[in-house]
Motif scaffolding. Structure first.
Motif, PDB file in Angstrom:
ATOM      1  N   UNK A   6      50.964  50.408  13.966  1.00  0.00           N
ATOM      2  CA  UNK A   6      50.275  50.401  12.486  1.00  0.00           C
ATOM      3  C   UNK A   6      50.682  49.498  11.764  1.00  0.00           C
ATOM      4  N   UNK A   7      51.844  48.880  11.715  1.00  0.00           N
ATOM      5  CA  UNK A   7      52.426  48.025  10.879  1.00  0.00           C
ATOM      6  C   UNK A   7      51.500  46.647  10.907  1.00  0.00           C
ATOM      7  N   UNK A   8      51.330  46.311  12.096  1.00  0.00           N
ATOM      8  CA  UNK A   8      50.299  45.193  12.508  1.00  0.00           C
ATOM      9  C   UNK A   8      49.194  45.132  11.904  1.00  0.00           C
ATOM     10  N   UNK A   9      48.323  46.424  12.103  1.00  0.00           N
ATOM     11  CA  UNK A   9      47.028  46.854  11.694  1.00  0.00           C
ATOM     12  C   UNK A   9      47.059  46.471  10.062  1.00  0.00           C
ATOM     13  N   UNK A  10      48.112  47.009   9.230  1.00  0.00           N
ATOM     14  CA  UNK A  10      47.969  46.684   7.809  1.00  0.00           C
ATOM     15  C   UNK A  10      48.168  45.580   7.656  1.00  0.00           C
ATOM     16  N   UNK A  11      48.953  44.515   8.252  1.00  0.00           N
ATOM     17  CA  UNK A  11      49.197  43.321   8.129  1.00  0.00           C
ATOM     18  C   UNK A  11      47.769  42.395   8.414  1.00  0.00           C
ATOM     19  N   UNK A  12      47.199  42.936   9.309  1.00  0.00           N
ATOM     20  CA  UNK A  12      45.800  42.335   9.694  1.00  0.00           C
ATOM     21  C   UNK A  12      44.773  42.315   8.700  1.00  0.00           C
ATOM     22  N   UNK A  37      62.061  43.696  25.368  1.00  0.00           N
ATOM     23  CA  UNK A  37      63.255  42.996  25.332  1.00  0.00           C
ATOM     24  C   UNK A  37      64.217  43.446  24.498  1.00  0.00           C
ATOM     25  N   UNK A  38      63.818  43.798  23.302  1.00  0.00           N
ATOM     26  CA  UNK A  38      64.688  44.207  22.254  1.00  0.00           C
ATOM     27  C   UNK A  38      64.521  45.622  21.805  1.00  0.00           C
ATOM     28  N   UNK A  39      65.401  45.973  20.875  1.00  0.00           N
ATOM     29  CA  UNK A  39      65.387  47.530  20.420  1.00  0.00           C
ATOM     30  C   UNK A  39      64.245  47.871  19.317  1.00  0.00           C
ATOM     31  N   UNK A  40      64.277  48.862  18.747  1.00  0.00           N
ATOM     32  CA  UNK A  40      63.493  49.200  17.574  1.00  0.00           C
ATOM     33  C   UNK A  40      63.665  48.252  16.478  1.00  0.00           C
ATOM     34  N   UNK A  41      64.827  48.005  16.252  1.00  0.00           N
ATOM     35  CA  UNK A  41      64.960  47.158  14.889  1.00  0.00           C
ATOM     36  C   UNK A  41      64.381  45.805  15.232  1.00  0.00           C
ATOM     37  N   UNK A  42      64.556  45.121  16.177  1.00  0.00           N
ATOM     38  CA  UNK A  42      63.847  44.017  16.483  1.00  0.00           C
ATOM     39  C   UNK A  42      62.461  43.792  16.735  1.00  0.00           C
ATOM     40  N   UNK A  43      61.795  44.870  16.902  1.00  0.00           N
ATOM     41  CA  UNK A  43      60.244  45.218  16.937  1.00  0.00           C
ATOM     42  C   UNK A  43      59.814  45.271  15.475  1.00  0.00           C
ATOM     43  N   UNK A  46      60.079  42.239  13.965  1.00  0.00           N
ATOM     44  CA  UNK A  46      58.974  41.104  14.148  1.00  0.00           C
ATOM     45  C   UNK A  46      57.610  41.749  13.486  1.00  0.00           C
ATOM     46  N   UNK A  47      57.437  42.968  13.386  1.00  0.00           N
ATOM     47  CA  UNK A  47      56.094  43.327  12.733  1.00  0.00           C
ATOM     48  C   UNK A  47      56.291  43.056  11.271  1.00  0.00           C
ATOM     49  N   UNK A  48      57.280  43.160  10.566  1.00  0.00           N
ATOM     50  CA  UNK A  48      57.358  42.824   9.085  1.00  0.00           C
ATOM     51  C   UNK A  48      57.073  41.169   8.936  1.00  0.00           C
TER      52      UNK A  48
END
Length: 79
Positions: A6-12, A37-43, A46-48
């Motif tokens: 959802x974050x990526x869709x907003x950025x798109x 590879x990473x946890x929720x914080x990494x994801x 990344x999305x931000x």
């Protein structure tokens, strides 16, 4: 992963329309690797980061105007 998508869709929405679908495919595929590879914080981080990339593309995307002779990759533009 739904909230990340959802974050990526907003950025798109910041990416110019002709490039939006390909941009979203690329970021979504990379998100899969980040989530594995990473946890929720990494994801989330990344999305931000997608917003920064989307702003950059919006600012630097070539604007093609059909009535102009020169385009960004045209030799006439270099002159």
């Amino acid at each position: 992963m739904t909230k990340h998508f959802a974050i990526l869709r907003v950025a798109a929405w910041l990416v110019p329309c002709p490039q939006r679908a390909e941009w979203l495919k690329e970021w979504t595929s990379e998100l899969w690797y980040v989530c594995r590879s990473g946890g929720n914080a990494n994801a989330i981080a990344f999305c931000l980061g997608a917003f920064k990339d989307a702003f950059w593309i919006r600012r630097n995307a070539p604007r093609v105007e059909p009535h102009k002779v020169s385009r960004l990759e045209s030799p006439v533009q270099c002159i």
